[in-house]
Design a protein around this motif. Structure first.
Motif, PDB file in Angstrom:
ATOM      1  N   GLY A   1       0.734  -0.985  -0.245  1.00  0.00           N
ATOM      2  CA  GLY A   1      -0.166   0.675  -0.059  1.00  0.00           C
ATOM      3  C   GLY A   1       0.634   1.033  -0.167  1.00  0.00           C
ATOM      4  N   VAL A   2       0.148   2.180   0.583  1.00  0.00           N
ATOM      5  CA  VAL A   2       0.913   3.679   0.900  1.00  0.00           C
ATOM      6  C   VAL A   2       1.628   3.982   1.979  1.00  0.00           C
ATOM      7  N   LEU A   3       2.548   3.249   1.984  1.00  0.00           N
ATOM      8  CA  LEU A   3       3.071   3.855   3.326  1.00  0.00           C
ATOM      9  C   LEU A   3       2.958   5.742   4.069  1.00  0.00           C
ATOM     10  N   THR A   4       2.377   5.047   4.871  1.00  0.00           N
ATOM     11  CA  THR A   4       1.613   6.654   5.833  1.00  0.00           C
ATOM     12  C   THR A   4       2.233   7.326   6.384  1.00  0.00           C
ATOM     13  N   GLY A   5       3.003   6.821   7.312  1.00  0.00           N
ATOM     14  CA  GLY A   5       4.375   6.590   8.381  1.00  0.00           C
ATOM     15  C   GLY A   5       5.095   5.207   8.941  1.00  0.00           C
ATOM     16  N   TYR A   6       5.571   5.769  10.231  1.00  0.00           N
ATOM     17  CA  TYR A   6       6.128   4.900  11.134  1.00  0.00           C
ATOM     18  C   TYR A   6       5.458   5.261  12.530  1.00  0.00           C
ATOM     19  N   ARG A   7       5.987   3.659  12.993  1.00  0.00           N
ATOM     20  CA  ARG A   7       6.371   3.716  14.891  1.00  0.00           C
ATOM     21  C   ARG A   7       7.529   3.296  15.084  1.00  0.00           C
ATOM     22  N   ILE A   8       7.989   4.193  16.000  1.00  0.00           N
ATOM     23  CA  ILE A   8       8.943   3.297  16.685  1.00  0.00           C
ATOM     24  C   ILE A   8       9.361   3.570  18.372  1.00  0.00           C
ATOM     25  N   SER A   9       9.180   2.333  19.118  1.00  0.00           N
ATOM     26  CA  SER A   9       9.240   2.580  20.079  1.00  0.00           C
ATOM     27  C   SER A   9      10.672   2.029  21.077  1.00  0.00           C
ATOM     28  N   TRP A  10      10.703   2.481  21.819  1.00  0.00           N
ATOM     29  CA  TRP A  10      11.778   1.614  23.229  1.00  0.00           C
ATOM     30  C   TRP A  10      11.048   1.769  24.625  1.00  0.00           C
ATOM     31  N   GLU A  11      11.890   1.296  24.996  1.00  0.00           N
ATOM     32  CA  GLU A  11      11.327  -0.076  26.138  1.00  0.00           C
ATOM     33  C   GLU A  11      12.574  -0.364  27.089  1.00  0.00           C
ATOM     34  N   GLU A  12      12.574  -0.056  27.810  1.00  0.00           N
ATOM     35  CA  GLU A  12      13.861  -1.399  28.523  1.00  0.00           C
ATOM     36  C   GLU A  12      13.407  -2.313  28.787  1.00  0.00           C
ATOM     37  N   PHE A  13      14.640  -3.549  28.550  1.00  0.00           N
ATOM     38  CA  PHE A  13      14.338  -5.258  28.031  1.00  0.00           C
ATOM     39  C   PHE A  13      13.342  -5.884  29.469  1.00  0.00           C
ATOM     40  N   ASN A  14      12.031  -5.965  29.370  1.00  0.00           N
ATOM     41  CA  ASN A  14      11.142  -6.900  29.820  1.00  0.00           C
ATOM     42  C   ASN A  14      10.505  -6.000  30.507  1.00  0.00           C
ATOM     43  N   ARG A  15      10.549  -4.630  30.684  1.00  0.00           N
ATOM     44  CA  ARG A  15       9.918  -3.867  31.373  1.00  0.00           C
ATOM     45  C   ARG A  15       9.130  -2.633  30.100  1.00  0.00           C
ATOM     46  N   THR A  16       7.816  -3.688  30.070  1.00  0.00           N
ATOM     47  CA  THR A  16       6.779  -2.899  28.681  1.00  0.00           C
ATOM     48  C   THR A  16       5.823  -1.159  29.273  1.00  0.00           C
ATOM     49  N   ASN A  17       6.188  -1.569  31.245  1.00  0.00           N
ATOM     50  CA  ASN A  17       5.359   0.278  31.663  1.00  0.00           C
ATOM     51  C   ASN A  17       6.850   1.563  31.626  1.00  0.00           C
ATOM     52  N   THR A  18       7.734   1.134  30.779  1.00  0.00           N
ATOM     53  CA  THR A  18       8.690   2.426  30.014  1.00  0.00           C
ATOM     54  C   THR A  18       8.704   2.558  28.818  1.00  0.00           C
ATOM     55  N   ARG A  19       7.706   1.956  27.950  1.00  0.00           N
ATOM     56  CA  ARG A  19       7.582   1.989  26.491  1.00  0.00           C
ATOM     57  C   ARG A  19       7.485   3.921  26.340  1.00  0.00           C
ATOM     58  N   VAL A  20       8.421   3.599  25.137  1.00  0.00           N
ATOM     59  CA  VAL A  20       8.001   5.139  24.789  1.00  0.00           C
ATOM     60  C   VAL A  20       7.846   5.015  22.908  1.00  0.00           C
ATOM     61  N   THR A  21       6.603   5.657  22.840  1.00  0.00           N
ATOM     62  CA  THR A  21       6.362   5.181  21.339  1.00  0.00           C
ATOM     63  C   THR A  21       5.747   6.829  20.349  1.00  0.00           C
ATOM     64  N   HIS A  22       7.018   7.196  19.430  1.00  0.00           N
ATOM     65  CA  HIS A  22       6.622   8.021  18.238  1.00  0.00           C
ATOM     66  C   HIS A  22       6.331   7.675  17.109  1.00  0.00           C
ATOM     67  N   TYR A  23       5.558   8.459  16.559  1.00  0.00           N
ATOM     68  CA  TYR A  23       4.909   8.445  15.537  1.00  0.00           C
ATOM     69  C   TYR A  23       5.461   9.094  14.288  1.00  0.00           C
ATOM     70  N   LEU A  24       5.839   9.072  13.390  1.00  0.00           N
ATOM     71  CA  LEU A  24       6.888   9.490  12.152  1.00  0.00           C
ATOM     72  C   LEU A  24       6.596   9.488  10.656  1.00  0.00           C
ATOM     73  N   PRO A  25       6.860  10.635  10.547  1.00  0.00           N
ATOM     74  CA  PRO A  25       6.432  10.930   8.643  1.00  0.00           C
ATOM     75  C   PRO A  25       7.281   9.613   7.479  1.00  0.00           C
ATOM     76  N   ASN A  26       6.406   9.479   6.662  1.00  0.00           N
ATOM     77  CA  ASN A  26       6.647   8.524   5.526  1.00  0.00           C
ATOM     78  C   ASN A  26       8.036   8.029   5.340  1.00  0.00           C
ATOM     79  N   LEU A  27       8.977  10.031   5.688  1.00  0.00           N
ATOM     80  CA  LEU A  27      10.005  10.062   4.479  1.00  0.00           C
ATOM     81  C   LEU A  27      10.814   9.327   5.112  1.00  0.00           C
ATOM     82  N   THR A  28      10.623   9.710   6.511  1.00  0.00           N
ATOM     83  CA  THR A  28      12.039   9.641   7.956  1.00  0.00           C
ATOM     84  C   THR A  28      12.611   7.717   7.620  1.00  0.00           C
ATOM     85  N   GLN A  29      13.290   8.181   7.580  1.00  0.00           N
ATOM     86  CA  GLN A  29      14.043   6.620   7.756  1.00  0.00           C
ATOM     87  C   GLN A  29      15.549   6.416   9.065  1.00  0.00           C
TER      88      GLN A  29
END
Length: 1486
Positions: free
Chosen positions: A226-254
């Motif tokens: 399909g047509v890429l609308t963007g990307y989703r990036i997230s990070w968290e401490e290993f095995n600690r989902t409560n520390t997850r941080v999520t960002h949504y990026l435009p489709n041209l960002t790599q």
């Protein structure tokens, strides 16, 4: 009969009306045909040839039913039409596409299509369904196709094409198809599949890693969907989902910098693409902040479990992860052949499972050897491979595929030839020894009685199915089998056995006599199962039951007539009648049982054999035999006789009973001629009378021979001639008959042709002769008295040529190329050619088996076909060379079956044709071998062979594979092996060969028809490899401290043997020390070694291995030093006596042990070294002392000696060592320095005295120019010491030369250290050089010398034997110049004045004389004068040539020699001598 030929034509065939219904000559036929079942006008075809009985109706409608009927016409008009025959034209492909096609995307991977069926009139056949097509733009060749069955209930059809790529542009189309093929496509529709979630992003990586931040990079997903609308990036401490941080990026960002991290903390980072359908697959990895990731390490501890036919489970321990998570696990394997140099192939990958500790490897091949290794991948890269796992083999499974390229051909009347391509090795799925094939076959029209046959050879690719029914269609299929089960069946193939003759006669045969010479015969059909082909007609076989005559045949053509009137039969004869049917191949069996029928009776023929055995002047008696054709039951005989001159009304008539055979007539007039007439009677009346004349006289005699028979040339035929003759005198008794005989020239006996030739005949036709054969004939007459003599033989008569009687015998007809066959035959016997053979005729025509199938079915219901109507006429080729026995019949059509016949012809005509032979054209074996065969040596056990296919024009079909024959050079019969490749590849790796071995390799291609010729053998050699172990390890001469060890060459060298490595060590430590000794033996010989540093009573382990490029396996053995059980005890302690240069050892015998002593051995050692070695062996057992020369020892060295006894149990214990003794020699006086100086001074004084005397003598003589030079050619020389002489020339110059004569001197050489030397020589003028630049030829006085030099060269010392014989002085040394008298020749010929200046080119000045005292063990340089004079060698002299180190057999033991290797390893102390039983060994310390 009608049959569809194409989709627009029908072939119609018929037979003419029976002759009884033709009512006149036929002039042609009318064919009427129209659409079946429709009220339409019929079309007409007029055939104006009455002999034509088939017609191809063309321009018909596709897939349409037609009605056809045929009528014959003659001059009177058209007859009635035959019954109607209906037939369809063949199907065609649709001519229009489906209508109202609509296409729309159904989801992201499916398209929905709707359409309406085309009009039935445009389908042109039976609608088999529809094909839905979809293809990407620009990729028209890669079409996705879905087949949909027809739906005859709904007007709108619906179908789906699935498995398409997501969010991709496609073109779609629909077509309708029938059995012959596809119709046109509908116009393409363009559409795009729906969007979907994207796949995982690519190349996730981390850079710029700091304590609190890092940069994350990625690339677009491979599957965007399909047509890429963007990307989703997230990070968290290993095995600690409560520390997850999520960002949504435009489709041209790599790339993205992650901040706010905690130092030295492990984080999980995830990235996913997004479309309008949502978030795609996550790509994740772990990383520690502040710690850059590294290359991972390999997994370890690979274990294998759950082994199945196609899968295994691997357990493993992850390796170093490189400070980040593992993104993918890779599994590599070696398949089939396991080895260090074999290729590793990727077989499985497991992504996005970083915590995996096991995985399942799928899609493996059953019953295949595998060895696995693993790699792990992180964001940095791929790890090195792990250690390989153990070798495993997957379980067996039934074959997955069936044999392919299955073909079926007719082999004979009762067999079919089945061929297929065997399974490749990797498809066996089991033990190859249990792989085979199962063939199943049955009649096509009946599935009952299915038969099968198992073929156990896995490489077999053909099978002949035997014991089938003739002319029967069969269906055959094949499957592969192994030890576990069967694979799938192949697609069935059909084939028909060859046509044969009927296996039984017609049924219901009956016969009815209609007249006295005719019988009506009727019969029924031949049973269908026994026809074995198309019945072309019938033959009625009949013969007189009471005779041995050959049966006669009455042929009825066509298979519609089932009756015939036999005419021309014998009257009132009982006939045996049978009927047979015949096909194209020949006559079938006759009907059983035979039918007996007798023709009606009639008036009889004349009686025969009338004779008058008794004739008187007044009476006669006659006898006769019944008529040859009685034509009924004889009821009576009637005899009439009268005088030959009287009226028939005056005849006397008598009627006799049917059993009467004689009659006496009396009251006759003497010397008169009477006529007797005899006739027989049946119930039909009196028959024909037989007449005979008789003369009433008693003066009768035998007849005279006839004249010589003549044969006019115009009466000579091929099988008959007409004889003519003139009768001789009848001897007053009329001739009753003639007998004709013939004989075949040159050697045949006379044979009676007929003994009943009419007495009134003077000519006769002799028939049943052989054509082109020479005959002679003779005739004799017979009257009442007896036979005449035979006439004189006729002249030789040769019958004319006739057409040959027999056809050639076709031996074979084999395909030669794809358009030709090779016919081989054997010509008929010469006597059956009936003339001069001029050549052969080959007849051939195509057989339409596909048409015959339909004809055969219809013939059963309406048997009105004729073979000639079903096939094309014969094509003929004339071969004018009579010596031919084979011929290539070319320009045939491919993939057709042909019938071939052969005949011979001579000047008269052509003989019968042979039995037809069938052959399938289009498949032939390759006629050329593969080209450019090359061999590359890959490893020590592998050769890589490549080649090019045979030339295209010689392949004769598709190449199905190759056969590689390979064998060891010059051992083809013993070592030849075969490797078959069932794929048309152009290379193969031949493995499991022997190292460093020359192989011959030949390649042959094969196709469906068979194997082609082999290529010329090509030579290749494998590389060197480690050799095999030495063949043996033996020990000999075992003592307490030494042993001789020998070994054999490796059984398989696998290369060039560079040497051996020997390792030996004590099995238990000696004095607390375990010393390991390694010895490298260079070269391939010798194969033995003397080991001397052993300890007494210790067991040693010896190991030896050979080396080429590398060392091979070793062979080992243990041995214990010291005397064995039963060996002799020690002799008494030896003592030594010395005399001059010789030592004598004395000892006493010791305990002999369990066997008598066979010999003694002396060992020696330097007192300071302590290593004993054998010095003398093979000393006779009765000897208790031995003298040895000091030359065998090193001078100045002190030695110890000991003695060992030897018996059959081995070497015994040594004696105690002897007292030490030095090997110092006492030099003789002539070797002292003062003696040599005195000799030199005396010699110098003597030489000076001689020079002075010669000078004085030369001044007192005058020479004249007229002196005869010939009388002074030989100068007188005075003998001096050592054969030297001094001469003076006229110029008062001393000229010194060696005397050129034989000298015998006493041996002045002394022996030292085992060689001969001589005393230092005194100075000798061995070479003088003069310069006479100012000499004039007019001088008569002395000529002074300007310069002179005196130099003596070293003499070469030859390796001669010392003896008292004289030695010949070499007269040709010194430039091959002849020795001459300088004085005489110089004075007599002035040209010699300058001869002393001209030195030979290339002759260097000899070095000054030198004398050197050699070192111990060295050689003393012998000296002798050398130069312009010749070499003088006193007896006993020895020169230091290279041969000095070789043992001389004839020299005394004191002389040195090098070690000679023999089959028995000698002692290391010396070489043996043949002069004495004791053998002196070569000492390693001398």
């Amino acid at each position: 009969i009608a049959s569809g030929r194409t989709n627009q034509s029908i072939m119609i065939q018929w037979q003419p009306p029976p002759e009884s219904h033709q009512n006149g000559p036929l002039q042609g036929y009318i064919i009427r045909y129209c659409l079946s079942g429709l009220p339409v006008d019929c079309q007409m075809k007029n055939i104006t040839r009455p002999d034509q009985n088939n017609l191809l109706l063309e321009d018909l409608i596709i897939w349409t039913n037609y009605e056809m009927e045929v009528a014959a016409y003659n001059r009177a008009g058209r007859g009635t039409y035959s019954h109607k025959v209906t037939e369809w034209t063949l199907q065609g492909v649709p001519t229009v596409p489906p209508g109202n096609v609509q296409a729309e995307p159904f989801n992201s991977s499916t398209v929905r299509l709707t359409w309406s069926a085309p009009s039935p009139q445009f389908i042109n056949g039976i609608n088999q369904g529809y094909k839905l097509l979809a293809w990407e733009a620009g990729q028209e060749e890669d079409v996705t196709m879905v087949t949909v069955r027809p739906n005859f209930q709904d007007s709108v059809h619906v179908g789906y094409v699935t498995g398409l790529k997501k969010f991709t542009e496609y073109y779609t189309s629909v077509l309708c198809f029938t059995t012959p093929g596809d119709g046109p496509r509908s116009p393409p529709h363009r559409l795009r599949t729906h969007e979907d979630k994207p796949g995982a992003v690519g190349h996730l990586s981390f850079t710029e890693i700091l304590d609190t931040s890092l940069k994350v990079s990625w690339k677009d997903p491979n599957e965007k969907n399909g047509v890429l609308t963007g990307y989703r990036i997230s990070w968290e401490e290993f095995n600690r989902t409560n520390t997850r941080v999520t960002h949504y990026l435009p489709n041209l960002t790599q790339e993205y910098r992650v901040t706010g991290l905690t130092a030295l903390t492990t984080y999980t980072i995830q990235v996913a693409g997004m479309t309008s359908k949502g978030q795609g697959q996550l790509s994740s990895s772990t990383i520690s902040s502040g710690v850059p990731p590294e290359m991972p390490g390999p997994p370890t501890n690979i274990a294998i479990s759950n082994i199945g036919p196609r899968s295994v489970a691997l357990q493993f321990k992850p390796g170093y992860d490189g400070k980040t998570s593992i993104s993918r696990w890779q599994v590599e394997a070696q398949i089939g052949i396991i080895g260090e140099n074999e290729e590793w192939v990727m077989v499985h990958q497991l992504p996005n499972e970083p915590d995996a500790r096991s995985l399942e490897v799928l899609d493996l091949n059953p019953y295949t050897s595998y060895r696995f290794r693993m790699r792990q991948v992180n964001i940095v890269g791929t790890s090195p491979p792990s250690q390989p796992s153990r070798k495993i083999q997957t379980l067996q499974a039934p074959p997955d595929i069936s044999p392919y390229n299955v073909t079926l051909r007719t082999a004979s009347e009762t067999s079919l030839w089945l061929r297929w391509v065997p399974l490749p090795e990797w498809e066996y799925n089991g033990d190859q020894e249990l792989v085979g094939y199962r063939v199943q076959y049955s009649r096509e029209t009946s599935k009952e009685g299915v038969l099968s046959h198992v073929i156990s050879d896995r490489l077999e690719r053909e099978f002949t199915i035997e014991d089938l029914e003739e002319w029967t269609e069969y269906e055959v299929r094949v499957q592969a089998i192994n030890g576990l089960g069967s694979g799938p069946w192949s697609q069935p193939v059909q084939g028909r056995t060859r046509e044969s003759v009927p296996s039984c006669g017609p049924t219901n045969v009956s016969a009815f006599a209609t007249t006295s010479s005719s019988i009506l015969v009727r019969w029924g059909e031949v049973p269908q199962t026994d026809r074995n082909g198309l019945i072309l007609g019938y033959k009625v076989v009949y013969k007189d039951k009471g005779s041995d005559s050959v049966p006669q045949y009455w042929e009825v053509e066509g298979n519609t007539s089932h009756s015939v009137q036999l005419s021309g039969l014998g009257k009132y004869v009982l006939y045996e009648i049978q009927v047979l049917a015949f096909t194209r191949i020949g006559d079938g069996r006759s009907s059983r049982p035979s039918i007996l029928e007798r023709t009606l009776d009639d008036v009889p023929g004349p009686p025969v054999g009338i004779l008058f055995p008794e004739v008187r002047t007044g009476s006669v008696r006659l006898i006769w035999q019944p008529p040859a054709q009685p034509n009924g039951i004889i009821l009576a005989y009637q005899i009439t006789h009268r005088r030959n001159t009287s009226n028939s009304n005056a005849a006397t008539v008598d009627v006799l009973s049917p059993s009467a055979r004689q009659y006496t007539a009396s009251g006759l007039k003497p010397e008169s001629v009477y006529v007797f007439r005899l006739t027989a009677q049946t119930r039909k009346g009196w028959g024909e009378a037989a007449e005979a004349l008789v003369v009433t006289t008693e003066k009768r005699a035998r007849p005279q021979p006839t004249s010589r028979p003549t044969v006019p040339q115009e009466d000579v035929q091929a099988r008959s001639v007409m004889l003519s003759w003139e009768p001789g005198s009848d001897g007053l008794s009329p001739v009753r008959y003639y007998t004709v005989q013939y004989r075949e020239l040159p050697d045949s006996n006379w044979t009676v042709h007929s003994a009943s030739v009419n007495h009134e005949a003077s000519s006769y036709i002799v028939d049943s002769l052989k054509p082109f054969t020479s005959y002679q004939f003779r005739v004799k007459a017979t009257n009442d008295i007896g036979d005449s003599e035979y006439s004189q033989e006729s002249e030789a008569v040769t019958t004319l040529q006739d057409a040959p009687d027999k056809a050639p015998t076709i031996l074979s007809v084999t395909p030669h190329t794809t358009t030709s066959v090779l016919v081989r035959w054997e010509p008929p016997a010469e006597k059956q050619i009936n003339g001069v053979l001029l050549g052969f005729r080959v007849r051939y025509r195509e057989l339409q088996y596909d048409r015959l199938r339909s004809f055969t079915i219809r013939t059963i219901n309406s048997p009105a076909s004729n073979w000639a109507e079903l096939t094309a006429p014969y094509s003929v080729r004339n071969l004018s060379e009579s010596s031919l026995t084979q011929y290539e019949l070319d320009n045939l059509s491919k993939h057709k079956r042909y019938e071939i016949r052969l005949s011979v012809y001579n000047a008269v005509g052509e003989g019968p044709t042979s039995t037809p032979q069938e052959v399938f054209v289009g498949e032939a074996v390759p006629t050329a071998p593969p080209q450019s065969v090359t061999i590359q040596s890959s490893t020590a056990t592998q050769l890589d062979v490549t080649w090019s296919p045979p030339p295209l024009d010689s392949q004769n079909g598709d190449i199905q594979g190759y056969k590689i024959y390979f064998w060891e050079f010059q051992m083809q019969n013993e070592t030849e092996r075969l490797r078959t490749m069932f794929l048309p590849e152009l290379g193969v790796k031949i493995k499991n060969l022997t190292g460093y071995t020359t192989y011959m390799i030949s390649v042959a291609a094969f196709n469906a028809a068979g194997d082609g010729p082999r290529s010329p053998p090509t030579r290749g050699r494998t590389q060197q490899a480690a050799p095999s172990r030495p063949s043996f390890l033996h020990f000999s001469e075992l003592t307490t401290t030494s042993v001789n060890m020998s070994w054999g060459e490796p059984g398989q060298a696998n290369g060039i043997i560079e040497g051996y490595r020997l390792v030996y060590e004590p099995c238990t430590p000696v004095d607390g020390v375990s010393k390991i000794v390694t010895v490298d033996v260079k070269g391939s010989t010798p194969l033995w070694m003397k080991i001397k540093d052993l300890a007494d009573g210790v067991t040693y382990n010896f190991r030896i291995r050979a080396k080429t490029l590398t060392y091979g396996p070793e062979v080992e053995a243990n041995i214990t030093t010291g005397p064995g059980e039963g060996a002799p005890g020690p002799p008494g302690e030896p003592f030594i006596s010395r005399y001059g240069t010789a030592l004598t050892l004395h000892w006493t015998s010791g305990d002999p042990g369990r066997a008598p002593i066979t010999r003694y051995v002396i060992e020696a050692r330097p007192s300071d070294e302590g290593l004993w070695d054998i010095l003398i062996k093979d000393i006779p057992k009765e000897v208790t002392s031995y003298t040895l020369n000091l030359d065998m020892l090193r001078e100045g060295v002190t030695y110890d000696f000991r003695v060992i006894g030897v018996n059959d149990y081995g070497y015994g214990s040594p004696s105690a060592p002897s007292p030490s003794i030095s090997a110092q020699k006492v030099s003789p006086f002539y070797e002292e320095w003062w003696f040599l100086v005195v000799i030199a001074l005396v010699g110098l004084i003597f030489i000076l005295l001689l020079v002075f005397i010669l000078i004085i003598r030369g001044q007192s003589k005058k020479y004249t120019k007229k002196a005869d030079s010939g009388s002074h050619s030989n100068s007188t020389s005075l003998p001096l010491s050592h054969g030297e002489m001094v001469r003076l020339d006229e110029g008062r110059f001393p000229a010194l030369e060696l005397n050129n004569r034989r000298l015998s001197v006493k041996n002045s050489f002394c022996r030292k250290n085992g060689i001969y030397t001589r005393s230092p020589p005194r100075p000798s003028p061995g070479s003088l050089h003069y310069s006479d630049e100012d000499v004039s030829t007019k001088y008569n006085d002395l000529i002074p010398a300007e310069n002179s030099s005196l130099t003596e060269k070293h003499s070469e010392i030859s390796d001669s034997q010392g003896s008292d014989s004289e030695y010949e002085v070499d007269q040709n040394r010194g430039g091959q110049q002849k020795t001459h008298s300088f004085v005489n020749h110089y004075i007599s010929d002035p040209t010699y004045y300058n001869s002393w200046r001209r030195q030979e080119k290339g002759v260097s000045r000899p070095p000054a004389y030198g004398y050197t005292q050699p070192d111990q063990g060295g050689l003393i340089q012998g000296l002798a004068p050398q130069g312009q004079g010749t070499l003088f060698r006193p007896k006993g002299s020895r020169t230091p040539t290279p041969s000095l180190l070789s043992c001389s057999v004839s020299e005394p033991p004191s002389q040195h020699g090098t070690l000679l290797y023999s089959s028995r390893p000698p002692s290391s102390l010396g070489c043996s001598s043949t002069q004495q039983p004791p053998t002196a060994g070569f000492s390693s310390f001398v």
